[in-house]
Design an enzyme around this catalytic site. Structure first.
Site, short mmCIF file in Angstrom:
data_model
loop_
_atom_site.label_atom_id
_atom_site.label_comp_id
_atom_site.label_asym_id
_atom_site.label_seq_id
_atom_site.Cartn_x
_atom_site.Cartn_y
_atom_site.Cartn_z
N SER A 652 0.82 -1.21 0.07
CA SER A 652 -0.06 0.14 -0.04
C SER A 652 0.63 1.25 0.04
CB SER A 652 -0.99 0.02 1.21
OG SER A 652 -0.14 0.05 2.46
N LYS A 695 -6.10 4.99 8.20
CA LYS A 695 -4.89 5.72 7.53
C LYS A 695 -5.25 7.12 7.46
CE LYS A 695 -2.65 1.94 5.02
NZ LYS A 695 -2.70 1.23 3.85
#
Lengths: 807, 276
Positions: A652, A695
């Site tokens: 990611s 996040k």
């Protein structure tokens, strides 16, 4: 290539409380059923419905998804309508005492047979002594005794008379008999005997030898007569016992004539009573001595019935759960009792296992618990394969113990086993255990996430109501229900999904109920749910706080403003148990002349996982394919996750790493007010990643702590935009324009946003305009390539000079 | 009628012991009586002098009862065997007395068994015989027996299974014998059978009525059997038919007629309690 900021309403998918047809869950009476698990529910229906060998079920899926609840509810509907399987009992095997007989009895008749046998023993204890005290028996036994007594008497008497005629006495010694000559009615003394003439002595000795021979013959006959006498007495006893026991046994045989094996068993009982009638005439308690003494011991235990399974009339098929599936708890066991320093047993110490209890019905077992118990899985498979429950001692099987034990007759098995477990266990068993696919042909796969639609919100609302009622919680108002559903979507990590983890939702509701009661309210509101969510987060938040503190103190270097080339904010997620949070991580890239290799420092020091390495290789391929099609890719680059000291896994951060590389190559600074998450493919397309909510919130918290300046934000893959279920504080900041979330689809969009410089589209020849990021990257790579070519051209000349010097 | 108003005082009960099973029953009977009558129990083991004398004969042989093997009979072996029997007898006597908390003593004498017992009768009120020295007869009742229960039954496991039998002719000694038999039956918790010699039914009924009334006063009952005579053979047949646990005998001629007593003991098959 303008990338639009996501609007506040795109950051959260609300659940409209108005859609519920109740004000609070107290009004809901309709029972909730599992929903959104149609595939799994169908498999369960099929699995429990099909009556074929091997169609046992493996129900898989994450914990808390309602697997057991659904299976139990389906069984609760089906099992009561099925026939009760009947009772099972073990009885003593009079022919082979170590192999107890298994008796299958109609429902309720196991206990009846046990009681009948107890009564039979009681009656025999009264009847048999009475028969043997009767005048008839006394007379007949006396006749036999008298006959043999007379025979003995006559034999000894005649011998005694014969001896007396010769003036010789027949005498009893401590160990036998002897003869002695008499003198004046008394045994002759040795002196007197010595004084007798030699002829007389010889005559007496000869007579005594002759008498001794006759006595010897009589003694031998006595032994034979006693045997005959015992035999006749035994025959008389048999006759009398048969009279006493026959009627009772015949009555029982008539009562159980329709039950297989019981009449035959009763015949054996009758025979045994006849052969051991003395036990009924002795003064003893009916229960007799301890177990394990077999048919030889004076014990009435052997006439008992050990009812293993008792069913109720109309009770339907049994549904049993075994929470501790050890081998013995599944298959049953034979217990032992210590007696005089040894371990003894008998059929009354046979204990049923879960398979006995579930025989004719359903058995529910946790697969993991089953597999960690030694030999339990093998035992279950053997039982299912042979369709028999054969009780065997593990200790005996493996020679660990050697003691008196039993081999009970196997019981036919007709059971449907439902295993609950993880998918990985299912796949491993399927791959490595050839018996598993044959024995567990039906798999019911429970999803951890359910599709979220207006209708499913309403159904989920009923589930929330059912949970509240089942757990005896205070009623939830419609806003609280809506908040629970929204949190469920957050747990699912996707605004378009709901979490199937009913357990987690149930726990949240219990905690919301707690807070409501603490405040003295009888109804749980959305605020209580929110408080419960915050409290859950707070309880697990220690590590996040410490890490964010390090960033805010400057110990961990994270910039949230300014610009810098080759440096970018990536986002990492830490999963601690069931709690996940994210923090920004500085990623730096350096570039120089080289052989086309991008060095992933994490990987070099073995702190990078395989997927992370894959991401780095992909971006390397992207760079080479996009910018160095026609010339050598003469780049050496290093990528570092700064200040990370543990394993980095996942791809990611590959978008962030690529952007940092491009920034370094182009020497264009990146805005440090932005953080980036997303993976890229070789074409530069940005791909969705996990934990987007965490996040965004992780970077937001750092920025908020330092002061939101309206420039800060997070770039996420466009594919993750529909997932967002962000916290209210993030949404509020976005709505106020103090924080921003961008959804990007291509690395060009990201680099443009990060640098403020156009990315630049390739022209027909694959070139880029010079005042774009891509143009600058292409130029830098071209320069490096040319420099590499020049260096390569000089190298042969240098080599020749070095060779000449050596010669 | 010479019905006793009180139980005859019994201070000393002699039991003749040896290792035979029948002597165990004699010991049970003697101990039971000693307990019932609060008398001293005297164990008398007689080393049969005739056996010793036989063992000294040069050709003496013994035929094993169980093995039917003929072996040389030595004096030393005989002495050891008799000593061993005496030790065992003493142990059994001690155990029986301890179980009933009796005062007891044990004597070993050498002589002719019956003569020795009769010698010991001086100063004793009852003597209990197991069997005669030259007895070769031994027969047992079938093993089937009535059920009982409790420690008392276990203590008198031989006596409790079968009836105590006594001979009742209405004489004073017969009343004593009845009282002794009643006490023994009550102690051993067993039945009582009364053999009544009577020429006719009327006499039998009268004596039965006398004895029954006496027993009823003591909350007891008995089975009454008419005997057509008092001859030993008649009594013996009746006792064996009843499968008696013990016979309580009061024949005043018995002590003086050792041959008759020996014959009785040799054929009785159960202990004999001789009321002096």
């Amino acid at each position: 290539m303008a990338v639009e900021r996501l609007k506040p309403e795109a950051l959260y998918r609300r659940c409209n409380p108005a859609q519920f047809d109740f004000d609070s869950t107290a009004e809901v009476t309709e029972a909730a059923d599992a929903f959104g698990q149609a595939r799994a529910a169908g498999a369960v229906e099929f699995g429990i419905g099909i009556e074929r060998e091997g169609y046992n079920l493996y129900v898989m899926g994450p914990v808390g998804t309602g697997k057991r609840t659904l299976v139990k509810s389906r069984l609760a509907r089906k099992a009561p309508g099925e026939p009760s399987p009947g009772d099972w009992a073990y009885a003593h095997n009079f022919r082979q005492p170590s192999k107890p007989i298994a008796l299958a009895l109609p429902v309720g008749r196991g206990a009846a047979l046990r009681k009948d046998m107890e009564q039979l023993v009681e009656e025999l204890c009264a009847t048999i002594p009475a028969v043997f005290e009767s005048e008839e028996y006394r007379t007949r036994a006396g006749q036999i005794e008298a006959e043999y007594s007379e025979r003995h008497e006559k034999a000894f008497s005649e011998l005694g008379k014969e001896a007396a005629a010769e003036k010789i006495a027949l005498m009893r010694t401590p160990a036998g008999f002897t003869f002695a000559p008499l003198k004046d009615g008394e045994v002759i003394s040795a002196e007197d005997f010595g004084a007798l003439p030699q002829e007389e002595k010889q005559r007496l000795e000869a007579i005594i030898r002759e008498l001794q021979a006759k006595l010897e013959n009589i003694v031998r006959n006595v032994v034979r007569w006693r045997r005959e006498q015992r035999s006749r007495i035994k025959e008389l006893n048999r006759e009398m016992t048969l009279f006493a026991v026959g009627g009772h046994v015949a009555e029982l045989k008539e009562r159980y004539r329709d039950v297989e094996k019981v009449p035959e068993y009763l015949d054996m009982v009758q025979q045994d009573v006849i052969e051991n009638v003395e036990e009924f005439t002795k003064a003893q308690e009916p229960s007799g001595p301890g177990p394990g003494q077999g048919a030889e011991a004076p014990s009435f235990r052997r006439y008992g019935i050990n009812v293993l399974v008792q069913c109720e009339e109309g009770g339907g098929a049994p549904v049993c759960s075994e929470d501790h599936p050890t081998y013995q708890n599944l298959i049953g066991r034979v217990e032992h009792v210590p007696q005089f320093g040894t371990l003894l047993t008998d059929f009354t110490l046979i204990r049923p296992g879960a398979l006995h209890c579930a025989n004719g019905g359903y058995l529910l077992i946790d697969a993991h618990k089953l597999l960690i118990q030694p030999y339990a899985w093998e035992g279950l498979k053997r039982a299912l394969s042979t369709r028999q429950i054969r009780i065997e001692s593990l200790g005996e099987m493996f020679g660990l113990v050697s003691t008196v034990t039993l081999a009970p007759e196997p019981i036919p098995l007709d059971v449907k086993v439902v295993l609950f477990g993880d998918r990985i266990i299912y796949y491993l068993l399927h791959a490595y255990d050839p018996d598993f696919p044959r024995l567990f042909k039906v798999a019911a796969d429970f999803d951890e996430r359910l599709d979220r639609a207006p209708e499913s919100d309403r159904v989920y609302g009923r589930l929330v109501a059912a949970l509240a009622q089942h757990n005896k919680l205070a009623a939830f108002d419609r806003n609280a229900v809506a908040r629970v559903i929204e949190h469920s979507a957050r747990l699912a990590g996707d605004a378009r999904k709901l979490s199937a983890n009913v357990q987690a939702v149930s726990d949240l509701m219990s905690e919301a109920d707690h807070w409501a009661r603490l405040d003295g309210r009888e109804r749980v509101g959305a605020g209580d749910v929110e408080r419960a969510i915050e409290a859950q987060r707070g309880r697990a938040d220690r590590l996040r706080e410490r890490m964010h503190e390090q960033i805010l103190r400057g110990t961990v270097l994270i910039d949230t403003e300014g610009t810098r080339a080759g440096q970018i904010n990536g986002l990492s997620v830490l999963q601690l148990g069931d709690y996940a949070f994210a923090e920004p991580t500085r990623i730096t890239a350096t570039t120089r002349l080289g052989d086309g290799k991008v060095i992933d420092v994490q990987r070099e020091v073995e702190l990078g996982g395989a997927i992370h390495s894959k991401g780095v290789l992909i971006l390397s391929a992207f760079l080479a394919a996009r910018y160095s099609l026609k010339r050598p890719h003469s780049l050496a680059a290093s990528l570092v996750f700064e200040q990370t000291y543990g394993l980095v896994e996942g791809d990611s951060a590959s978008l962030a790493e690529l952007c940092a590389l491009l920034s370094s190559l182009a020497d264009v600074p990146i805005r440090q007010s932005l953080a980036v998450t997303g993976s890229v493919n070789q074409l530069g397309e940005v791909q969705a990643i996990g934990a987007a909510n965490e996040k965004i919130e992780g970077f937001f918290e750092i920025c908020r702590a330092r002061g939101l300046n309206g420039e800060q934000g997070v770039l996420i893959p466009a594919g993750n935009a529909p997932d967002l279920m962000l916290r209210a504080d993030v949404r509020e900041a976005v709505a106020a324009g103090r924080f921003h979330i961008y959804a990007v689809s291509h690395v060009d969009e990201a680099i443009e946003l990060l640098t403020g410089m156009p990315a630049g589209a390739p022209d027909t020849g694959g070139g880029f305009a010079p005042d774009t990021v891509n143009g600058r990257v292409a130029k830098r790579l071209r320069d490096l390539s040319e420099r590499q070519s020049k260096l390569a051209a000089r190298e042969p000349a240098r080599a020749r000079v070095r060779a000449k010097g050596r010669t | 009628m010479s019905e006793p108003r009180t139980m005859p005082e019994v201070r000393r009960i002699v039991v003749a012991l040896d290792a035979a099973r029948i002597a165990e029953e004699a010991l049970e009977a003697a101990a039971g009586l000693a307990a019932a009558l609060q008398a001293e129990l005297v164990g008398l083991f007689v080393e049969d002098i005739e056996l010793m004398r036989t063992a000294q004969l040069p050709f003496a042989r013994e035929l094993g009862l169980a093995s039917a093997v003929l072996r040389r009979l030595e004096t030393s072996d005989m002495e050891r065997a008799l000593r061993l029997q005496a030790v065992h007898s003493r142990e059994r006597l001690a155990a029986a007395a301890a179980a009933l908390n009796l005062q007891w003593s044990f004597q070993v004498v050498r002589g002719q068994p019956l003569a020795a017992v009769f010698d010991a009768l001086e100063g004793s009120d009852l003597v209990v015989f197991g069997r005669a020295g030259r007895l070769v007869q031994e027969h047992r009742a079938p093993s089937i027996a009535a059920r009982g229960g409790g420690a008392q039954t276990e203590r008198f496991r031989h006596l409790s299974l079968r009836p105590i039998v006594t001979l009742f002719d209405g004489s004073e000694r017969a009343w004593h014998a009845l009282a002794v038999a009643h006490a023994l039956a009550a102690t051993a918790r067993t039945r009582l059978t009364v053999l009544v010699p009577a020429e006719d039914a009327g006499e039998f009924a009268r004596r039965r009525q006398e004895a029954r009334a006496w027993l009823e006063e003591r909350d007891s009952m008995a089975r009454f059997v008419q005997l057509l005579g008092k001859e030993m053979r008649v009594v013996l047949d009746a006792v064996r038919k009843e499968r008696a646990a013990a016979l309580v005998w009061h024949d005043p001629t018995a002590p003086k007629d050792r041959a008759a007593l020996r014959a009785l003991l040799s054929e009785l098959g159960c202990p004999l309690v001789l009321v002096s």
